[in-house]
Structure formats: structure tokens, C-alpha cells
Design an enzyme around this catalytic site. Structure first.
Site, PDB file in Angstrom:
ATOM      1  N   GLY A 177      51.438  59.671  -2.239  1.00  0.00           N
ATOM      2  CA  GLY A 177      50.126  59.361  -2.801  1.00  0.00           C
ATOM      3  C   GLY A 177      49.019  59.548  -1.788  1.00  0.00           C
ATOM      4  O   GLY A 177      47.838  59.587  -2.150  1.00  0.00           O
ATOM      5  N   GLY A 197      56.077  66.970   9.165  1.00  0.00           N
ATOM      6  CA  GLY A 197      56.330  68.382   8.927  1.00  0.00           C
ATOM      7  C   GLY A 197      55.540  69.285   9.851  1.00  0.00           C
ATOM      8  O   GLY A 197      54.389  69.006  10.183  1.00  0.00           O
ATOM      9  N   GLY A 251      32.070  59.938   8.469  1.00  0.00           N
ATOM     10  CA  GLY A 251      32.674  61.191   8.047  1.00  0.00           C
ATOM     11  C   GLY A 251      34.156  61.261   8.345  1.00  0.00           C
ATOM     12  O   GLY A 251      34.779  60.276   8.739  1.00  0.00           O
ATOM     13  N   ASP A 262      41.178  68.167   1.282  1.00  0.00           N
ATOM     14  CA  ASP A 262      40.239  67.863   2.367  1.00  0.00           C
ATOM     15  C   ASP A 262      40.348  68.829   3.548  1.00  0.00           C
ATOM     16  O   ASP A 262      39.364  69.055   4.249  1.00  0.00           O
ATOM     17  CB  ASP A 262      40.459  66.432   2.872  1.00  0.00           C
ATOM     18  CG  ASP A 262      39.956  65.382   1.896  1.00  0.00           C
ATOM     19  OD1 ASP A 262      39.375  65.772   0.865  1.00  0.00           O
ATOM     20  OD2 ASP A 262      40.150  64.181   2.164  1.00  0.00           O
ATOM     21  N   ARG A 308      54.582  62.202   5.699  1.00  0.00           N
ATOM     22  CA  ARG A 308      54.884  61.455   6.915  1.00  0.00           C
ATOM     23  C   ARG A 308      54.658  59.956   6.768  1.00  0.00           C
ATOM     24  O   ARG A 308      55.140  59.174   7.571  1.00  0.00           O
ATOM     25  CB  ARG A 308      54.044  61.984   8.073  1.00  0.00           C
ATOM     26  CG  ARG A 308      52.557  61.744   7.949  1.00  0.00           C
ATOM     27  CD  ARG A 308      51.803  62.314   9.126  1.00  0.00           C
ATOM     28  NE  ARG A 308      50.362  62.070   9.019  1.00  0.00           N
ATOM     29  CZ  ARG A 308      49.470  62.491   9.910  1.00  0.00           C
ATOM     30  NH1 ARG A 308      49.884  63.194  10.952  1.00  0.00           N
ATOM     31  NH2 ARG A 308      48.201  62.230   9.747  1.00  0.00           N
ATOM     32  N   ILE A 344      31.440  55.937   1.203  1.00  0.00           N
ATOM     33  CA  ILE A 344      32.343  54.942   1.799  1.00  0.00           C
ATOM     34  C   ILE A 344      31.548  53.806   2.427  1.00  0.00           C
ATOM     35  O   ILE A 344      31.841  52.624   2.217  1.00  0.00           O
ATOM     36  CB  ILE A 344      33.273  55.599   2.829  1.00  0.00           C
ATOM     37  CG1 ILE A 344      34.240  56.566   2.139  1.00  0.00           C
ATOM     38  CG2 ILE A 344      34.049  54.546   3.605  1.00  0.00           C
ATOM     39  CD1 ILE A 344      35.096  57.378   3.097  1.00  0.00           C
ATOM     40  N   HIS A 362      25.853  53.894 -31.150  1.00  0.00           N
ATOM     41  CA  HIS A 362      24.946  52.785 -30.829  1.00  0.00           C
ATOM     42  C   HIS A 362      25.622  51.466 -31.156  1.00  0.00           C
ATOM     43  O   HIS A 362      26.264  51.352 -32.199  1.00  0.00           O
ATOM     44  CB  HIS A 362      23.664  52.908 -31.651  1.00  0.00           C
ATOM     45  CG  HIS A 362      22.736  51.730 -31.498  1.00  0.00           C
ATOM     46  ND1 HIS A 362      21.924  51.567 -30.408  1.00  0.00           N
ATOM     47  CD2 HIS A 362      22.534  50.646 -32.301  1.00  0.00           C
ATOM     48  CE1 HIS A 362      21.235  50.449 -30.540  1.00  0.00           C
ATOM     49  NE2 HIS A 362      21.595  49.867 -31.675  1.00  0.00           N
TER      50      HIS A 362
END
Length: 464
Positions: free
Chosen positions: A39, A114, A270, A310, A35, A183, A443
Site C-alpha cells: 500500500g 529490490g 516537499g 511520484d 520493502r 500537507i 435540491h
């Protein structure tokens, strides 16, 4: 007739577009619906553009402290418009890259809103017209959005979400950051380095509360030393916009409320999953606290409907979503992938100093019944860190005392977000302390601290 696909994906963030590519590789006919911009939040308004901003503040910090390196940089200043423009160009470049990947992998892109309209059916509203699509499999990858304060909605002027904070028209003079997760701490770090007077308010007893307690304690001291005011065990009771900023009523750990003026406030308390108004209820898809319930393959309780990223719950991380998407489509395509698990997902905070971790904290390991061996090695004991002028921080490792299993790793300091993957791989390969001790580390490198931390857990540290 509706266009027909093997797989339709609703949402093109790092979960959706990665799943689309893998599905195409496996021979499926794939369509993806977006929409806003290909990405998703990560590429356009999250992970990537914030790192561009943080890189700017890092360089600015080095310039204003050039004398520490024997250099001179007089009258250092910045152009806020160009800083924001660079960040947006980085996001734009990656957005274009995803468009190219969709074309390369023959994934058909549908721009619009959608909605699931029935079993195997999805409609896309594109302005005045609606396109009807069908597929045997439909994946929901709609992501999440910032959570608003119930008593003070973000207005983009003085009360910001992360999206507003990435495109400021003016530099805040006195900034309130509400919430101290990744965040919140990242924005606090950026704006502090750019000259703002920053205050962090956190309801819990420590900042970065999901991290190891020693990491939280170290970060509190480091950020306080940089000039950031940190208020833990404190709640925001009121936030009122005014002509010249916002007025915040903050109830402190002592139970007393004080009123303070700020030029701007960032709300970082949140996220909320984007599961409303996409047709889930009509199909009977089960949710819990707004998140879609799935199994280890992304399958919901409704046949043919899947969900990743998510919208399925914590941890809310781009790399988690990508891996979930791959597991899901490989199962759809008839493969036998391992079911997705969250036990070995690294978390990173790109502040100054950086924070990175994976697995159990020391406290969580003990709560789970493990007898632990914990080792810690400081940056000040590492030659490369001293040479870089980045000698603050430490690496901590947590092992099962009985088996030598690496239970968790926790880092704070320069470039630890790059170093953490070594421990992630070690845990994936079920490496014990013996293999880590016997591994040769180059190293001089920062990664030597990973070796020394392991040695420390067993009383064998060399350089500290």
C-alpha cells in the site's frame, strides 16, 4: 534459476499495486516487490491515516461547538493515544485489504529491498538471503519521501516529518508548520482544531500557492480567524532543538529575523523521489532532478524499464500514480490506451475548510492566452450549506469566453473534495457551459453551487 515473470513491479503504493492488479486482469504473470508495507506511503503513512486524523479533529470541532446546533456537550476532551490508534487501525485495515487483493489476483509478493541488476533482472534482499527475479518488463514505482531541511534533520522528537506528525506521543502546545502546501495546511488544521497554538511559515507570498489566488486569500482569512498565525514571504534561517522544544529563527517579509520558541515543528517543504540505490544508473535510465523521465506510457529511455507515480514528477498524487500504472500496463499488454496526461488531475486539501481544484486557475488561463469568463458562487447562497452550518466558502469556474470550454474549477468549503469530481468528469467529456447550464442539479444539495457558479460566469446566477 531465477523466478520469471511477465512484469515485475518495484514498489506497492497506489501506483504499483493498482498496476499489478490491472496487469493480472490482462493475463500477465506479475510479481511485486515491497520493502516496507503493501500500500506504500499513501495507505500506511499518507492519504488514508491523515484523513482518519482529520476526521477526528472535525468531530472534535463539532463537539466543542455543539451549542451552534442546539446541542450540549460538556467537558469535551480527547485521548491522544486512542486517536493515533484509530488512525493506525484504519491504515492496517487497508494494508490487509491490499494483501487480499494481491492474493485474489494471483500477484506474487516479495518482501524485501529490490535492486535492478541488469536488463530484465531484479534482486530482492530479504535479510541474509537474496532472491533473483527476471521479467521482460520491470516497472519502478518506488514513490517519494519527505524532504529534510538541510540545516535541521527531523529527529522524531521535536522536529517532525509527516510520518512523525501522524503518531505523536504528546500533543504539541505550540507548533511550527514549515511549508503551506496541502500537507502543511492539513496538519496545521488538525493540530489547531485539537488545541495547539499553530504558526505556518511560507516562503512565497501566499499559502497553498498552486491554488487559485482567490482560494489562497480565502484560506488565509479562514485559518487566521480560527487562530492560526500565518507568515508569508518568510524564511526559516535556523531551527535548533532544545530541552523543551525547538527554537526557530524566522526571517519575515520585512527582512528582519526573530527567534521564537516552539514545542514542535513539522517540516512540510516537499518530497524527494526514491530513485537512489535501485540500479537506475547502471542501466542508464535517464533522470531529471532525481525524477525518472518517461513518455505518456511510462516508458523510460531503456527498453523494458518503466516508471510511474511520484518518481516521475509532479503532480505527486496517489490518483495520478494509479492511472499512470493502468495506462502503462495496458500498453505493455498490447492495448491502445490514451497516453497519460496531467491536464485533468484534481487536487484536494482536506483541511477545515477543504480545498479542491482542477485545471487552469484564472491567472494561468490568462497567461496561456485565453479570454476567460469566470464565475463564483458563495456557500452563503446555498440552502444546504446554511442548514449544515457550513456557510463559508465558494465555488469558482473558469471558462474560455470564445468556446465555452471549462478551463478550470476551484472550490473552498465543506465537502468540496467530493464535489470536484463533477467538474473533472465534465472536463473529461469536453463539456461546455451550455451542458452544465442545462443539467438539473438536485435540491437541496451542495452541488447546486456548481450549477450556480457556471451561471454566474455568464451573468445568470439565481440565488446570489
Amino acid at each position: 534459476m531465477a523466478d520469471t515473470f511477465d512484469l515485475l513491479i518495484l514498489g506497492s503504493g497506489p501506483g504499483g499495486y493498482v498496476a499489478a492488479i490491472r496487469a493480472s486482469q490482462l493475463g500477465l504473470k506479475v510479481g511485486i516487490v515491497e520493502r516496507e508495507r503493501l500500500g506504500g506511503i499513501c495507505l500506511n503513512w499518507g492519504c488514508i491515516p491523515t484523513k482518519a486524523l482529520l476526521r477526528t479533529s472535525e468531530v472534535y470541532h463539532y463537539m466543542t461547538h455543539a451549542d451552534s446546533y442546539g446541542l450540549k456537550a460538556d467537558n469535551v476532551s480527547f485521548d491522544l493515544g486512542k486517536i493515533v490508534d484509530r488512525s493506525r487501525k484504519v491504515a492496517g485495515q487497508l494494508n490487509a485489504g491490499v494483501k487480499g487483493l494481491m492474493k485474489k489476483n494471483k500477484v506474487q509478493v516479495f518482501e524485501g529491498v529490490g535492486t535492478l541488476t541488469g536488463k530484465g533482472k531484479l534482486s530482492v534482499k530479504q535479510g541474509d538471503k537474496t532472491v533473483d527475479l527476471e521479467a521482460k518488463h520491470i516497472m519502478v514505482a518506488t514513490g517519494a519521501r519527505a524532504r529534510d531541511l538541510p540545516f535541521a534533520k527531523a529527529d522524531g522528537k521535536t522536529i517532525w516529518t509527516y510520518r512523525h506528525a501522524m503518531v505523536p506521543e504528546v500533543m504539541p502546545t505550540k507548533l511550527l508548520v514549515i511549508g503551506s502546501g496541502a500537507i502543511g495546511v492539513e496538519f496545521a488544521s488538525f493540530y489547531n482544531d485539537m488545541g495547539a497554538d499553530v504558526t505556518i511559515v511560507e516562503m512565497l507570498d501566499r499559502i497553498l500557492p498552486v491554488e487559485d489566488a482567490e482560494v489562497s486569500e480565502f484560506m488565509t482569512k479562514a485559518l487566521t480567524k480560527q487562530g492560526i498565525n500565518i507568515l508569508t514571504k518568510s524564511g526559516l534561517e535556523k531551527l535548533e532543538p532544545g530541552a523543551n522544544g525547538v527554537t526557530a529563527a524566522i526571517k519575515g517579509a520585512d527582512g528582519k529575523a526573530t527567534s521564537t520558541e516552539f514545542s514542535h515543528a513539522i517540516v512540510a517543504i516537499g518530497i524527494v523521489p526514491n530513485t537512489e540505490n535501485i540500479g537506475l544508473e547502471a542501466l542508464g535510465v535517464e533522470t531529471e532532478r532525481g525524477h525518472i523521465k518517461v513518455d505518456g506510457y511510462g516508458r523510460t529511455n531503456v527498453e523494458g524499464i518503466y516508471a510511474i507515480g511520484d518518481v516521475t514528477g509532479a503532480p505527486w498524487l496517489a490518483h495520478k500514480a494509479s492511472h499512470e500504472g493502468i495506462v502503462c500496463v495496458e500498453k505493455i499488454a498490447g492495448g491502445s490506451p490514451h497516453p497519460f496526461e496531467t491536464w485533468n488531475i484534481p487536487g484536494c486539501t482536506y483541511s477545515r475548510p477543504q480545498v479542491a481544484s482542477v485545471g487552469f486557475t484564472e491567472a494561468k488561463a490568462k497567461e496561456a492566452g485565453y479570454e476567460v469568463k469566470a464565475g463564483k458562487f458563495p456557500f452563503i447562497g446555498n440552502g444546504k450549506a446554511i442548514a449544515l452550518g457550513e456557510a463559508e466558502g465558494f465555488v469558482k469556474t473558469v471558462f474560455d469566453a470564445k468556446t465555452g470550454e471549462l478551463l478550470g474549477a476551484h472550490m473552498v468549503g465543506a465537502e468540496v473534495t467530493e464535489l470536484i469530481q463533477g467538474y473533472v468528469i465534465a472536463r473529461q467529456l469536453e463539456t461546455t457551459e451550455a451542458e452544465l447550464m442545462e443539467t438539473v442539479f438536485a435540491h437541496p444539495t451542495l452541488s447546486e453551487m456548481m450549477h450556480e457558479s457556471t451561471l454566474s460566469a455568464y451573468g445568470r446566477a439565481i440565488h446570489f
